[in-house]
Write an enzyme that holds these catalytic residues in place. Structure first.
Site, PDB file in Angstrom:
ATOM      1  N   VAL A   1       0.850  -1.202   0.000  1.00 30.17           N
ATOM      2  CA  VAL A   1       0.000   0.000   0.000  1.00 30.17           C
ATOM      3  C   VAL A   1       0.884   1.250   0.000  1.00 30.17           C
ATOM      4  CG1 VAL A   1      -1.778   1.285   1.242  1.00 30.17           C
ATOM      5  CG2 VAL A   1      -1.874  -1.211   1.180  1.00 30.17           C
ATOM      6  N   CYS A   2       1.931   1.224   0.826  1.00 27.08           N
ATOM      7  CA  CYS A   2       2.841   2.371   0.901  1.00 27.08           C
ATOM      8  C   CYS A   2       3.484   2.644  -0.451  1.00 27.08           C
ATOM      9  CB  CYS A   2       3.944   2.119   1.921  1.00 27.08           C
ATOM     10  SG  CYS A   2       3.329   1.904   3.590  1.00 27.08           S
ATOM     11  N   THR A   3       3.815   1.587  -1.173  1.00 29.16           N
ATOM     12  CA  THR A   3       4.433   1.759  -2.490  1.00 29.16           C
ATOM     13  C   THR A   3       3.504   2.567  -3.397  1.00 29.16           C
ATOM     14  OG1 THR A   3       5.627  -0.309  -2.231  1.00 29.16           O
ATOM     15  CG2 THR A   3       5.362   0.491  -4.488  1.00 29.16           C
TER      16      THR A   3
END
Ligand code: BEZ
Length: 211
Positions: free
Chosen positions: A44-46
């Site tokens: 998700v952070c990516t």
């Protein structure tokens, strides 16, 4: 530490992917978005970091600088940036803080032990030119943020800082706004020459005044 709206955003000095930064000096009277992500090399952070990189011009249009944070070290951030570019097509174009000792995460209350006691949650702080906190958002690790919403709030904050108006639900730049109740009808006629419609005595709408 709990940070509330209107508080001064605590200053810090941090090692980032763009060198050592003193937060207040770095923002230098501009708006800033400080946001945390839980961990490097996570899916998700990516997507989030690619999304923010893609919106860089939009933040700049609003005189707003962006800075990310996670508790992973600098070499990890640097390696991960290659993956972010591969996956999203956007190279990270803002500094990423390496908060390995969690000093800044603690200062800003970004670690919520009942969610996870080692990773930061997805916090967002919008800080004004006066270094005061204007918006706080907290999302869980499982939910990626909507950065168009952050831009939308910055538009509202910048407008309402200069005019006696508030913005209604789901407002977007260019749409009608609400005249604050502190402004009398007589004053409203002078201050909002485009006129207004009183849907209720306390709900008066007028075209966005700075367009
Ligand atoms: C993610 O960014 O995908 C993620 C990060 C931490 C925990 C769970 C998911």
């Amino acid at each position: 530490m709990t940070i509330r709206l209107g508080d001064e955003a605590p200053n810090f000095v941090a090692d980032t992917t763009e060198g050592r930064i003193d937060f207040h000096q770095w923002k230098a009277g501009k708006w800033a978005v400080l946001f945390s992500h839980p961990k490097d090399f996570t899916p998700v952070c990516t997507t989030e970091l690619g999304a923010v990189a893609a919106l860089k011009a939009e933040f700049e249009k609003r005189s707003c600088k962006v800075i990310g944070l996670s508790v992973d070290p600098l070499d990890s951030h640097r390696k991960w940036e290659g993956d972010i570019a591969d996956v999203t097509g956007h190279r990270v174009n803002f500094p990423m803080i390496a908060d390995s000792d969690r000093k800044i995460s603690d200062l800003y209350g970004m670690i919520h032990p009942n969610a996870n006691d080692t990773m930061t949650v997805r916090s967002v702080f919008v800080v004004g030119p006066d270094n005061k906190v204007k918006l706080t958002l907290t999302y869980p690790a499982s939910t990626g943020r909507n950065f168009d919403e952050v831009l939308r709030v910055i538009d509202s904050l910048q407008l309402t800082a200069n005019y006696s108006v508030a913005t209604p639900a789901d407002w977007k730049h260019g749409q009608a706004v609400i005249i604050t109740t502190a402004v009398s009808d007589e004053d409203a006629k002078k201050r909002f020459p485009k006129g207004y419609v009183a849907k209720k005595p306390y709900l008066r709408v007028t075209p966005q005044p700075n367009l």
